[in-house]
Design a protein around this motif. Structure first.
Motif, PDB file in Angstrom:
ATOM      1  N   ASP A 164       3.040  18.800   9.305  1.00  0.00           N
ATOM      2  CA  ASP A 164       3.158  17.992   8.085  1.00  0.00           C
ATOM      3  C   ASP A 164       1.891  17.188   7.813  1.00  0.00           C
ATOM      4  O   ASP A 164       1.248  16.687   8.726  1.00  0.00           O
ATOM      5  N   LYS A 165       1.589  17.073   6.546  1.00  0.00           N
ATOM      6  CA  LYS A 165       0.314  16.479   6.152  1.00  0.00           C
ATOM      7  C   LYS A 165       0.353  14.947   6.161  1.00  0.00           C
ATOM      8  O   LYS A 165       1.395  14.345   5.891  1.00  0.00           O
ATOM      9  N   LEU A 166      -0.800  14.381   6.420  1.00  0.00           N
ATOM     10  CA  LEU A 166      -0.943  12.942   6.265  1.00  0.00           C
ATOM     11  C   LEU A 166      -0.817  12.581   4.793  1.00  0.00           C
ATOM     12  O   LEU A 166      -1.121  13.397   3.916  1.00  0.00           O
ATOM     13  N   VAL A 167      -0.386  11.367   4.532  1.00  0.00           N
ATOM     14  CA  VAL A 167      -0.239  10.897   3.153  1.00  0.00           C
ATOM     15  C   VAL A 167      -1.079   9.637   2.987  1.00  0.00           C
ATOM     16  O   VAL A 167      -0.992   8.714   3.809  1.00  0.00           O
TER      17      VAL A 167
ATOM     18  N   PRO B 125       0.804  -1.229   0.000  1.00  0.00           N
ATOM     19  CA  PRO B 125       0.000   0.000   0.000  1.00  0.00           C
ATOM     20  C   PRO B 125       0.829   1.268   0.000  1.00  0.00           C
ATOM     21  O   PRO B 125       0.361   2.321  -0.419  1.00  0.00           O
TER      22      PRO B 125
ATOM     23  N   ALA C 222       1.859   4.439   6.400  1.00  0.00           N
ATOM     24  CA  ALA C 222       2.711   4.349   7.591  1.00  0.00           C
ATOM     25  C   ALA C 222       4.118   4.822   7.262  1.00  0.00           C
ATOM     26  O   ALA C 222       4.523   4.863   6.100  1.00  0.00           O
ATOM     27  N   GLY C 223       4.846   5.175   8.322  1.00  0.00           N
ATOM     28  CA  GLY C 223       6.279   5.435   8.175  1.00  0.00           C
ATOM     29  C   GLY C 223       6.655   6.848   7.807  1.00  0.00           C
ATOM     30  O   GLY C 223       7.848   7.145   7.695  1.00  0.00           O
ATOM     31  N   TYR C 224       5.691   7.726   7.611  1.00  0.00           N
ATOM     32  CA  TYR C 224       6.039   9.102   7.233  1.00  0.00           C
ATOM     33  C   TYR C 224       6.521   9.888   8.457  1.00  0.00           C
ATOM     34  O   TYR C 224       6.272   9.501   9.604  1.00  0.00           O
ATOM     35  N   SER C 225       7.185  10.984   8.184  1.00  0.00           N
ATOM     36  CA  SER C 225       7.746  11.817   9.256  1.00  0.00           C
ATOM     37  C   SER C 225       6.879  13.048   9.473  1.00  0.00           C
ATOM     38  O   SER C 225       6.387  13.645   8.515  1.00  0.00           O
ATOM     39  N   PHE C 226       6.746  13.431  10.739  1.00  0.00           N
ATOM     40  CA  PHE C 226       5.901  14.577  11.110  1.00  0.00           C
ATOM     41  C   PHE C 226       6.647  15.458  12.105  1.00  0.00           C
ATOM     42  O   PHE C 226       7.075  14.971  13.155  1.00  0.00           O
TER      43      PHE C 226
ATOM     44  N   HIS D 169       7.212   8.567  12.129  1.00  0.00           N
ATOM     45  CA  HIS D 169       8.368   9.179  12.781  1.00  0.00           C
ATOM     46  C   HIS D 169       7.973  10.579  13.216  1.00  0.00           C
ATOM     47  O   HIS D 169       7.506  11.371  12.396  1.00  0.00           O
TER      48      HIS D 169
ATOM     49  N   ASP E  51      -2.284   6.095   1.336  1.00  0.00           N
ATOM     50  CA  ASP E  51      -1.617   4.980   0.676  1.00  0.00           C
ATOM     51  C   ASP E  51      -2.423   4.548  -0.554  1.00  0.00           C
ATOM     52  O   ASP E  51      -3.417   5.185  -0.918  1.00  0.00           O
ATOM     53  N   ALA E  52      -1.977   3.466  -1.163  1.00  0.00           N
ATOM     54  CA  ALA E  52      -2.583   3.034  -2.429  1.00  0.00           C
ATOM     55  C   ALA E  52      -4.042   2.633  -2.274  1.00  0.00           C
ATOM     56  O   ALA E  52      -4.787   2.596  -3.256  1.00  0.00           O
ATOM     57  N   ASN E  53      -4.457   2.336  -1.065  1.00  0.00           N
ATOM     58  CA  ASN E  53      -5.840   1.901  -0.848  1.00  0.00           C
ATOM     59  C   ASN E  53      -6.714   2.988  -0.243  1.00  0.00           C
ATOM     60  O   ASN E  53      -7.830   2.716   0.193  1.00  0.00           O
TER      61      ASN E  53
ATOM     62  N   ALA F  82       9.822   7.359   4.335  1.00  0.00           N
ATOM     63  CA  ALA F  82       8.759   6.461   4.804  1.00  0.00           C
ATOM     64  C   ALA F  82       8.972   5.055   4.254  1.00  0.00           C
ATOM     65  O   ALA F  82       8.790   4.062   4.970  1.00  0.00           O
TER      66      ALA F  82
END
Lengths: 595, 390
Positions: B209-212, A308, B221-225, B348, B214-216, A354
């Motif tokens: 920082d903005k939420l991102v 995803p 997950a895993g982005y930095s803020f 993060h 995913d493909a669905n 990420a």
């Protein structure tokens, strides 16, 4: 008087006519252009692997020796350099062709389809409209016509000369100018505007084969009796596209105009200038985008359910990461090429951070990043671009990755799998017994037919198994610990770091780069014993200079061997009726080949 | 999210500045949060269920609401004209006099009544320590769950539905997921066992920082803020027991509520559980001021009434009826028990200047946050209800 609603249709018709005329006009009006048709035929039927030295024909006239369709990035860079980055190029480019590992080589075998031409025409009209709009006209078409509502041959001529020189990468011939001035005049008469005619003349430049193809010309060599040499403009464009990935600038064209580029000192001066410029980063990026096969990203998809996190942003960023790594190491730091397989230094942006599950510690878009000492990652082969390109949508493929390492970095030619291979076992990612791809491949390779190839490819790919299909680090596959150890030619190694070290000390890796730089610049592989000797000599020169890219590019671009005139030989296989006809056309068009 | 100091291994400059005081830390970004209401129907978002056996509260009858003693029927018709702007402008003026807005002074309107929750299941916390009063958690693990806010408005259409489907929350959360704001959490502690640490700390922050997605369409997950130090933040003493993150003792938590009003939650508790896929799920619950709750529900005036399909005085009266906490001993019940339900993804969390990852839950320095909005017009906060009625 025509109604305003009719005019766009009229404009379209004229534009199409002018564009097509641009394609065909030279065939009957100009000697230089006469040879292009032959060149186009030669390009279509070429077999670059078999070539011969071009003899001087009786007429001693210049002739086309290659036509290389400009790539999308070259087209975009050229428009941006000439008219500014605010000019948008919107359209679909025809697919490129990869040969001998490079699209730069495959580009010499491409023509333009009818559908593709429509796209070029559409882009040309868009560029023409923007460049000649109220915002930009004064800068790019400063000549003020006597009457805004009528043709002005003098202003049109001035515009065509100034712009055609950069678009055609040489001065326009009188016939090329006249045909377009005539068309502009006719269009202005019908449209009742000077600008309308000028736009059409500009469109005709942008749709001409002389712009859409890099036409390489040969001329009689005054220093070598009965021999050809590449003309100055061809040399200029080879240099410009190799170093800057764009059309030659004024200084290069001046050097070609004066003939200075044919002298050793003149050539060296230009090579040094190009290599010293910051723009060499563009050339480096274009070269590695080609060599690393980034065009594959157009067809790289990932299973959203399994991955995803994968997105268009990550696909874009992963290419940028690898290019930034290479430019930084090879150009900015003037580093050793072999270290691109082992360097812990790279760059990441927020999406890539990420993907790699590390914090993004920057307020900027990109930040330098160094893999920790205990990380599995090292070098470009452990980056998301390489790992995701050479994987399946839902799973990794040690075989694909292994083949890619062989082909991309070692210039090996790997055989295709047999048509009747049963991949069922390998594809069974939910196999309860064979949980890892290593175990499934091992079972698959127990078939002797398959084993021969997998023995070559899989050891390299299995070392990269701690990275999933999109380049994320992992330690388990279906709950089973991943074994990333491998062995090739008796040497044991583990994970990307170990593979990087193996590649870094393999002399075939730097040799492959030398071969690729030559082929990328010349548009073909070394074609005769002389060129092969030259490239082989460059292997040693590259090593002696510490495997530095910029000196290698300068060395190759400064050598007469880089500008050797060769002509493709028709295919040797049994000719079909069609190929017989094409060969006959080729022979007729090239005087020396008629017999 | 990885545990330990390995995350700090980034560029040299960052590594030097990394304040790695805690032995372990985990960090998350919230992908969704909403009032913790139990939906008692098997399907849909408005069906009768164990929570609301009579079904969702009927929509307001605007013609009836607008007809006051001082307004004529033609004026009512004019206000209700869907082509005109009158309802947004004049919809609140339905009190005893022309210049009284029932949004600002809801007690001036008669109580229209409300359909309230009658079920016995809900999410939240046993705030008063009495297992005999309140709900039982849907999984049966907790008794005496205090969630009077749910009882008050849980049958209003805009708040009914399974997780992710409550109309108003969905609207605000879509805005959050599209980048309007983001909220993060850091959990840190001492010792070698992050799953069992009696001295853990939870930090709740807002990020620039903005939420991102995913493909669905979920949150990646895993982005930095980066923490926004100028916004609300809360640092809560906590503990971990078998992997469950809990408050050590009831405390005060003040972070962003769903409608961007400081939460100011008294006797608050939190409980979060990391799911097998690494995501986070949990609750923050406590007592909130009736005035704040009412502001959240009435802040949009007629627009809220129209889109959320509720009668504002009905909300006010329902909140008053269900209020269950006296902040001043011997005073009125001016606060109400409630809980929010949160869903999160590993992320993060970064210092405001992006120099290092936040590896310890603590207050992050920066300009102080602005105080909450002033009390409602015409009525001081915490005024005893009886005084109004008299």
């Amino acid at each position: 008087m025509k109604s305003p609603t009719v005019r766009p249709r009229l404009y379209s018709a004229i534009a199409l006519a002018v564009g097509l005329a641009g394609v065909l006009v030279g065939c009957s009006t100009d000697k230089t252009d006469t040879t292009m048709k032959a060149g186009a035929v030669a390009a279509k039927t070429a077999t670059p692997a078999a070539v011969q030295q071009l003899p001087l024909p009786a007429d001693g006239q210049p002739r086309t020796v290659a036509m290389r369709r400009v790539t999308e990035s070259q087209y975009r860079q050229t428009i941006a350099d000439l008219y500014g980055t605010d000019i948008e190029v919107v359209g679909r480019f025809e697919p490129d062709n990869r040969r001998d590992g490079l699209m730069a080589v495959g580009s010499a075998e491409l023509s333009i389809s009818a559908g593709g031409f429509e796209q070029y025409l559409s882009m040309a009209r868009s560029v023409s409209d923007q460049v000649l709009d109220d915002k930009h006209r004064a800068k790019f078409a400063p000549c003020k016509p006597a009457d805004d509502k009528a043709a002005d041959d003098a202003c049109t001529t001035e515009f065509l000369k100034a712009n055609g020189r950069y678009l055609f990468r040489r001065p326009l011939t009188d016939a090329e100018i006249k045909s377009r001035v005539d068309l502009a005049r006719k269009a202005s008469d019908q449209l009742k505007t000077y600008q309308g005619g000028l736009k059409l003349a500009f469109v005709s430049l942008l749709t001409a084969p002389e712009f859409l193809f890099r036409v390489e010309m040969a001329e009689a060599d005054p220093g070598a009796k009965k021999q050809y040499r590449l003309d100055g403009y061809t040399k200029a464009q080879r240099l410009s596209y190799l170093f800057w990935n764009t059309t030659p600038d004024a200084e290069l064209l001046d050097a070609a105009d004066s003939g200075e580029i044919h002298t050793e000192a003149g050539l060296k001066k230009q090579v040094e200038r190009l290599a010293a410029s910051q723009k060499i980063e563009r050339g480096t990026r274009a070269f590695f985008s080609d060599m690393l096969q980034f065009s594959r990203f157009e067809n790289t998809i990932k299973d959203g359910k399994t991955f995803p996190k994968y997105s268009f942003a990550i696909a874009e960023a992963s290419q940028e990461q690898t290019l930034r790594t290479l430019v930084d190491h090879l150009v900015t730091r003037n580093g050793d090429y072999r270290e691109v397989f082992t360097t812990p230094n790279t760059f990441i942006n927020r999406p890539l951070a990420a993907l790699y599950d590390v914090p993004f510690l920057s307020a900027n878009d990109w930040m330098p990043y160094r893999y920790p000492d205990d990380a599995d990652q090292a070098g470009v082969i452990s980056q998301a671009a390489f790992l995701s390109m050479f994987s399946h949508p839902g799973r990794t493929s040690p075989t694909k990755r292994g083949v890619a390492v062989h082909e991309v970095f070692l210039c090996h030619v790997m055989p295709l799998p047999a048509d009747n291979v049963d991949f069922t076992l390998i594809n069974d990612t939910s196999n309860g017994v064979l949980k890892t791809v290593r175990s499934r491949l091992s079972a698959h390779a127990s078939n002797a037919t398959c084993a021969a190839c997998h023995k070559l490819t899989d050891p390299l790919g299995l070392a990269l198994e701690r990275f999933d299909s999109i380049g994320q680090h992992r330690t388990l596959e279906n709950g089973e610990r991943i074994d990333a150890s491998s062995e090739l030619n008796g040497e044991k190694f583990e994970s990307a770091k170990g593979l990087g070290k193996v590649l870094a000390k393999n002399p075939e890796a730097p040799n492959c780069l030398v071969r690729n730089v030559f082929a990328y610049g010349a548009g073909r592989l070394p074609s005769d014993p002389g060129e092969t000797r030259f490239v082989t000599g460059e292997y040693k020169a590259f090593a002696d200079a510490g495997y530095k890219l910029r000196p290698l590019m300068k060395d190759i671009a400064s050598s007469p061997d880089f500008y050797r005139v060769v002509i493709p030989k028709p295919p040797a296989q049994t000719p079909t009726e069609k190929s017989k006809a094409e060969t006959a056309a080729l022979a007729t068009a090239i005087p020396g080949e008629a017999k | 999210m990885k545990v330990g100091a390995g995350l700090a291994a980034v560029c040299a400059c960052a590594a030097l500045a990394s304040p790695a005081y805690a032995d372990w830390h985990k960090s998350y970004v919230f992908s969704y949060f909403a009032p913790a209401f139990y939906y008692g129907a098997d399907e849909g978002v408005a069906n009768p269920g164990t929570d609301c056996p009579l079904g969702t509260m009927p929509e307001s009858d605007w013609a009836k609401m607008l007809k006051t003693q001082w307004r004529t029927i033609p004026d009512v018709v004019k206000i209700m004209d869907p082509e005109g702007p009158s309802r947004q402008r004049d919809g609140g003026y339905r009190g005893p006099a022309k210049d009284i807005s029932i949004y600002a002074q809801p007690w001036t309107a008669p109580d229209p009544g409300a359909v309230e929750v009658t079920g016995n299941l809900s999410y939240g916390f046993n705030l008063d320590g009495d297992e005999k009063t309140g709900f039982t958690s849907p999984d049966g693990k907790f008794k005496g769950v205090d969630n009077a806010y749910y009882k008050a408005i849980g049958c209003f259409g805009t708040w009914r539905g399974p997780p992710g489907e409550q109309h108003h929350a969905k609207y605000v959360m879509e805005s959050m997921q599209n980048g309007s704001f983001s909220m993060v959490m850091v959990v840190s502690g001492k010792g070698a066992d992050p799953d069992n640490d009696p001295t853990a700390t939870v930090g709740l922050y807002l990020s620039k920082d903005k939420l991102v997605r995913d493909a669905n369409g979920g949150i990646a997950a895993g982005y930095s803020f980066r923490i926004n130090p100028a916004a609300l933040q809360a640092v809560v003493p906590a503990k971990t027991v078998k992997g469950v993150i809990e408050t050590r003792a009831p405390t005060f938590i003040n972070v962003r509520s769903i409608d961007n009003i400081p939460m100011k939650m008294e006797k608050a508790q939190l409980r979060f559980v990391t799911q097998p896929d690494g995501s986070l799920e949990g609750f923050i619950g406590g007592y909130r001021s009736l005035d704040d709750m009412y502001k959240e529900l009435s802040g949009g005036g007629a627009t809220y009434e129209l889109t959320m399909r509720m009668d504002t005085p009905a909300v006010w009266y329902s909140l008053q009826r269900q209020a269950d906490y006296k902040p001043i001993a011997g005073g009125e019940n001016s606060m109400i028990s409630m809980a929010y339900r949160y869903f999160g993804q590993p992320a993060h969390v970064i210092l405001p200047d992006a120099s290092a990852a936040v590896t310890e839950a603590k207050l992050i320095e920066g300009p102080a946050v602005a105080e909450a909005a002033p009390p409602m017009r015409g009525r001081p906060a915490l005024t005893p209800i009886s005084a109004e009625k008299n």
